[in-house]
Design a protein around this motif. Structure first.
Motif, PDB file in Angstrom:
ATOM      1  N   GLU A  18      -1.876  10.771   4.613  1.00 57.03           N
ATOM      2  CA  GLU A  18      -2.770  11.864   4.224  1.00 57.03           C
ATOM      3  C   GLU A  18      -4.165  11.679   4.813  1.00 57.03           C
ATOM      4  OE1 GLU A  18      -2.810  12.012   0.003  1.00 57.03           O
ATOM      5  OE2 GLU A  18      -0.748  12.733  -0.178  1.00 57.03           O
ATOM      6  N   GLY A  19      -4.600  10.413   4.918  1.00 59.25           N
ATOM      7  CA  GLY A  19      -5.944  10.136   5.417  1.00 59.25           C
ATOM      8  C   GLY A  19      -6.038   9.968   6.918  1.00 59.25           C
TER       9      GLY A  19
ATOM     10  N   PHE B 170      -1.311   1.911  11.544  1.00 58.42           N
ATOM     11  CA  PHE B 170      -2.335   0.894  11.767  1.00 58.42           C
ATOM     12  C   PHE B 170      -3.123   0.630  10.490  1.00 58.42           C
ATOM     13  CE2 PHE B 170      -6.706  -0.215  13.044  1.00 58.42           C
ATOM     14  CZ  PHE B 170      -6.462  -1.365  13.772  1.00 58.42           C
ATOM     15  N   VAL B 171      -3.567   1.695   9.829  1.00 57.14           N
ATOM     16  CA  VAL B 171      -4.350   1.538   8.600  1.00 57.14           C
ATOM     17  C   VAL B 171      -3.508   0.909   7.507  1.00 57.14           C
ATOM     18  CG1 VAL B 171      -5.536   2.794   6.750  1.00 57.14           C
ATOM     19  CG2 VAL B 171      -5.939   3.420   9.144  1.00 57.14           C
TER      20      VAL B 171
ATOM     21  N   LYS C 143      -1.727  11.858  12.718  1.00 64.04           N
ATOM     22  CA  LYS C 143      -1.310  10.877  13.707  1.00 64.04           C
ATOM     23  C   LYS C 143      -0.652   9.697  13.002  1.00 64.04           C
ATOM     24  CE  LYS C 143      -4.699  11.767  17.363  1.00 64.04           C
ATOM     25  NZ  LYS C 143      -5.735  11.147  18.231  1.00 64.04           N
ATOM     26  N   ARG C 144       0.646   9.557  13.190  1.00 61.38           N
ATOM     27  CA  ARG C 144       1.378   8.491  12.508  1.00 61.38           C
ATOM     28  C   ARG C 144       1.012   7.103  13.043  1.00 61.38           C
ATOM     29  NH1 ARG C 144       5.333   9.936   9.050  1.00 61.38           N
ATOM     30  NH2 ARG C 144       5.820  12.162   8.966  1.00 61.38           N
ATOM     31  N   THR C 145       0.600   7.041  14.307  1.00 62.02           N
ATOM     32  CA  THR C 145       0.163   5.752  14.844  1.00 62.02           C
ATOM     33  C   THR C 145      -1.046   5.240  14.067  1.00 62.02           C
ATOM     34  OG1 THR C 145       0.914   6.423  17.043  1.00 62.02           O
ATOM     35  CG2 THR C 145      -0.563   4.532  16.926  1.00 62.02           C
TER      36      THR C 145
ATOM     37  N   PRO D 164       0.828  -1.207   0.000  1.00 60.60           N
ATOM     38  CA  PRO D 164       0.000   0.000   0.000  1.00 60.60           C
ATOM     39  C   PRO D 164       0.866   1.263   0.000  1.00 60.60           C
ATOM     40  CG  PRO D 164      -0.695  -1.527   1.722  1.00 60.60           C
ATOM     41  CD  PRO D 164       0.613  -2.027   1.202  1.00 60.60           C
ATOM     42  N   SER D 165       0.267   2.373  -0.396  1.00 58.16           N
ATOM     43  CA  SER D 165       0.953   3.657  -0.371  1.00 58.16           C
ATOM     44  C   SER D 165       0.910   4.217   1.052  1.00 58.16           C
ATOM     45  CB  SER D 165       0.291   4.645  -1.339  1.00 58.16           C
ATOM     46  OG  SER D 165       0.763   5.960  -1.115  1.00 58.16           O
TER      47      SER D 165
END
Length: 308
Positions: A234-235, A251-252, A245-247, A227-228
């Protein structure tokens, strides 16, 4: 030299201004920082990652895997430097013997419930309070269950601002709050059974494993692509700092990678290449994030098969 010239000058607080407490000798920022390190060491912390961020939560420095001696030797320089530069001074404690669980954004009621088991309670802002619990022989997934049972922030990263330093955020300007130790129980380490008896641990969720998930670690992925990460970032939701939030992005990203057929171990290894937060926090963080994403996917799939 006049006798008075040998006296130590009072320490200055955030932004270089001397606080009333410092002037009265009742509060020593460096001593408070050292006390924080010693409290973590008392429950088995063997290393600290030290991070500096500016007013806008942008990273300005990083020292990985500092021993207690190294961290203590740094505080007399880092604490006043952080005040002068309006930098946040943050530590991430690491232990090989206990699970160090950060319970952030606790309500007064939940703080009262977990308080007897916490070796440290910190006040990081006027409305922000967190407890730290050292758990011996914690089973897999226990940290998530404890966070759920206490109503704590599920995305707490396991890093905290250093006691005695200011919490530099634009929202608090110009009177930046000082991080303070509220209560301390040196050496207080507990077992999962002790916490369960306090009623602060959410029940363990036993979920069926869909065949597609079970086979992911035994078969080749459906695609060699990943995945990108940029799109996930960004989302991601925006935190109090005004940055993504980088966490949440990590996760996503893991959830998408797993859904594409990549295994947990491969996903964790790839996350170490994609995410600056994973690089900073290490392989254990990457593995835990991938496992949490896998658990969330199984939970969602199990709920989707239940009759309406």
């Amino acid at each position: 030299m006049a006798p008075d010239s040998k006296k130590k000058k009072p320490r200055r607080g955030a932004g270089g201004k001397m606080s009333d407490q410092s002037a009265g000798g009742a509060f020593d920022p460096i001593a408070e920082a050292l006390r924080l390190l010693d409290l973590f060491a008392s429950v088995g912390t063997n290393a600290f990652d030290i991070t500096h961020t500016n007013l806008h939560q942008e990273k300005r420095g990083f020292r990985p895997a500092q021993s207690l001696a190294q961290a203590r030797a740094s505080m007399p320089y880092l604490v006043p430097s952080a005040a002068r530069r309006q930098n946040n001074l943050i530590v991430r404690p690491r232990s090989k013997t206990v699970a160090l669980i950060q319970l952030d954004d606790l309500t007064p009621d939940n703080l009262a419930r977990i308080g007897p088991a916490a070796f440290l309670v910190l006040q990081t802002s006027p409305n922000g309070i967190q407890a730290w619990v050292a758990v011996k022989d914690a089973p897999k997934g226990f940290a998530a269950r404890l966070k759920e049972g206490t109503g704590a922030d599920k995305e707490a990263s396991g890093a905290t601002r250093v006691a005695g330093t200011a919490n530099f955020k634009p929202a608090y300007a110009p009177n930046f709050p000082i991080v303070r130790i509220v209560t301390a129980q040196p050496g207080r380490a507990v077992t999962p059974e002790t916490l369960a008896a306090l009623g602060v641990v959410a029940p363990e969720k036993t979920l069926p494993v869909p065949p597609a998930v079970a086979s992911r670690t035994n078969t080749a992925p459906r695609t060699s692509k990943w995945p990108s990460y940029a799109r996930c970032l960004e989302g991601a939701p925006v935190g109090a700092s005004g940055h993504a939030k980088r966490t949440s992005a990590d996760f996503v990203w893991c959830k998408i990678a797993l859904s594409w057929g990549h295994g947990i171990e491969d996903t964790a290894a790839r996350l170490m290449l994609e995410s600056d937060k994973a690089k900073e926090n290490g392989e254990a963080y990457a593995r835990q994030t991938a496992e949490h994403a896998d658990f969330a996917a199984r939970q969602r799939n199990a709920a989707g098969r239940q009759p309406r």
